[in-house]
Scaffold this motif. Sequence first.
Motif, PDB file in Angstrom:
ATOM      1  N   MET A 272       0.855  -1.195   0.000  1.00  0.00           N
ATOM      2  CA  MET A 272       0.000   0.000   0.000  1.00  0.00           C
ATOM      3  C   MET A 272       0.894   1.250   0.000  1.00  0.00           C
ATOM      4  O   MET A 272       2.078   1.172   0.335  1.00  0.00           O
ATOM      5  CB  MET A 272      -0.874  -0.038   1.258  1.00  0.00           C
ATOM      6  N   ARG A 273       0.302   2.375  -0.350  1.00  0.00           N
ATOM      7  CA  ARG A 273       1.064   3.626  -0.328  1.00  0.00           C
ATOM      8  C   ARG A 273       0.866   4.357   1.002  1.00  0.00           C
ATOM      9  O   ARG A 273      -0.112   4.102   1.725  1.00  0.00           O
ATOM     10  CB  ARG A 273       0.651   4.517  -1.505  1.00  0.00           C
ATOM     11  N   ASP A 274       1.797   5.266   1.335  1.00  0.00           N
ATOM     12  CA  ASP A 274       1.634   6.170   2.480  1.00  0.00           C
ATOM     13  C   ASP A 274       1.317   5.432   3.780  1.00  0.00           C
ATOM     14  O   ASP A 274       0.386   5.788   4.504  1.00  0.00           O
ATOM     15  CB  ASP A 274       0.528   7.191   2.173  1.00  0.00           C
ATOM     16  N   VAL A 275       2.089   4.456   4.083  1.00  0.00           N
ATOM     17  CA  VAL A 275       1.902   3.682   5.321  1.00  0.00           C
ATOM     18  C   VAL A 275       2.587   4.393   6.488  1.00  0.00           C
ATOM     19  O   VAL A 275       2.049   4.456   7.589  1.00  0.00           O
ATOM     20  CB  VAL A 275       2.458   2.253   5.135  1.00  0.00           C
ATOM     21  N   VAL A 276       3.776   4.939   6.230  1.00  0.00           N
ATOM     22  CA  VAL A 276       4.486   5.769   7.224  1.00  0.00           C
ATOM     23  C   VAL A 276       4.518   7.174   6.647  1.00  0.00           C
ATOM     24  O   VAL A 276       5.077   7.409   5.576  1.00  0.00           O
ATOM     25  CB  VAL A 276       5.922   5.261   7.473  1.00  0.00           C
ATOM     26  N   THR A 277       3.864   8.122   7.333  1.00  0.00           N
ATOM     27  CA  THR A 277       3.718   9.476   6.787  1.00  0.00           C
ATOM     28  C   THR A 277       4.343  10.515   7.724  1.00  0.00           C
ATOM     29  O   THR A 277       4.907  10.177   8.763  1.00  0.00           O
ATOM     30  CB  THR A 277       2.219   9.792   6.596  1.00  0.00           C
ATOM     31  N   GLY A 278       4.172  11.778   7.339  1.00  0.00           N
ATOM     32  CA  GLY A 278       4.806  12.888   8.067  1.00  0.00           C
ATOM     33  C   GLY A 278       4.565  12.851   9.562  1.00  0.00           C
ATOM     34  O   GLY A 278       5.498  12.977  10.359  1.00  0.00           O
TER      35      GLY A 278
END
Length: 418
Positions: A272-278
């Motif tokens: 998946m995308r964006d699993v760990v974000t800002g």
Amino acid sequence: MSDYKVKDIALAEQGAMKLDWANAHMPVLSELRKEWEAERPLAGMRIAGCLHVTKETGILIRTLKAAGAELSWSGCNPLSTQDDVAAALAAEGFSMYAWHGMNTEEFYWCIDKTVEFKPTLTLDDGADLIFRIHDQHQDLIPGIIGGSEETTTGVHRLRSMAADGALQYPVIAVNDSETKWDFDNVYGTGQSSIDGILRATSVLLAGKTFVVAGYGHCGRGCAMRARGMGCRVVVTEIKATAALKARLEGFEVMEMDDAAKIGDIFITATGMRDVVTGRHFESMKDGAVVCNTGHYDVELALTDLDEIMDSRRDIRDNCEEVTMPDGRHIYVLAKGRLVNLAAAEGHPSEVMDMSFANQVKAMIHLAKQGEAMNNEVYVLPAEIDEEIAGIKLRSMGSKLDVLTPEQIAYRDAYSEGT
Ligand code: 3DD
């Protein structure tokens, strides 16, 4: 000598030794190659391959040639090519277009080069070749019998394509063979991801809190091997059944928002995308190590990190030190690309041996039956798993019991009760 483009052909001798090493640890391909050399079931076939150029892939390529095929090959990730192996294969006469560190334009240039000889079969890991043919080389499709796909995320995308009626030739999901997903994805990814982390950081794993995002086959392997190295393993998931399996295996399960505060090492294996974000980067401890072992480089939202960080430097090979405004350091491995292949050598030869036996079987299946297949995603017959696993077991010195006629009769009967 065929056309090729590699980093440095002078690396061929070193690459040839790596190929010898891999070949010595791939008994399944060695055994099956004997019959394929005799029968040449791929005679007349032109296979365009787009799969990580590693020492194991080199043995796959040699095996496909031994089975009669003509080949042209590119890497399927800008950071996974082993340049000495690519050089060795080019020096052996293969059309090889791959080098470590290529940019996006070069990546697609290489793929386009591999289809110049008008392939009859395609072999993919991540479906970039199939997608490129559907997008840019429609003229080739009438000449293509079918293709294969190595990895989970590639198969997901091709199934979506087939469901939309957009897939224009049959595909075999090699990933879905049990002797691929239940070995390569679990034991291969588990070991090679730890290998990549250790080569990039050389940190002590024992006692560290190791956060695994995604408890599918790959995540399960990573969690299992991190526990083996003495880590406290935390799993994050979106799927209750997967998270429950993690809990029952003794791993902790929590949201990434909470895991981000306690983790020392983070690995994503979700697809998946964006699993760990800002917001996760902002709450991480000083010294946190983050990496990805999924096929595409979208799982770590590094553009978020770019926006909040203060400075960065390449402190080690495949290890970037990102300094946050408050002075905390976060270490990003392999630029967020698959850490096992970018910072190490990928899975060990012994598991790729089975994955690639399935790849050759898929090519042969398509060569023989592809014309009668539909534009759908297929899986190989289950008996192939038993054949491959049996060869593998024998190579390990293990023997199976055999059912007696009475047991077979009992198994197939339905009259006997308790
Ligand atoms: N992959 C991992 N290690 C590899 C190796 N040594 N050679 C070639 C490919 C390799 C990628 C696999 O995990 C592939 O099966 C996938 O992407 O699923």
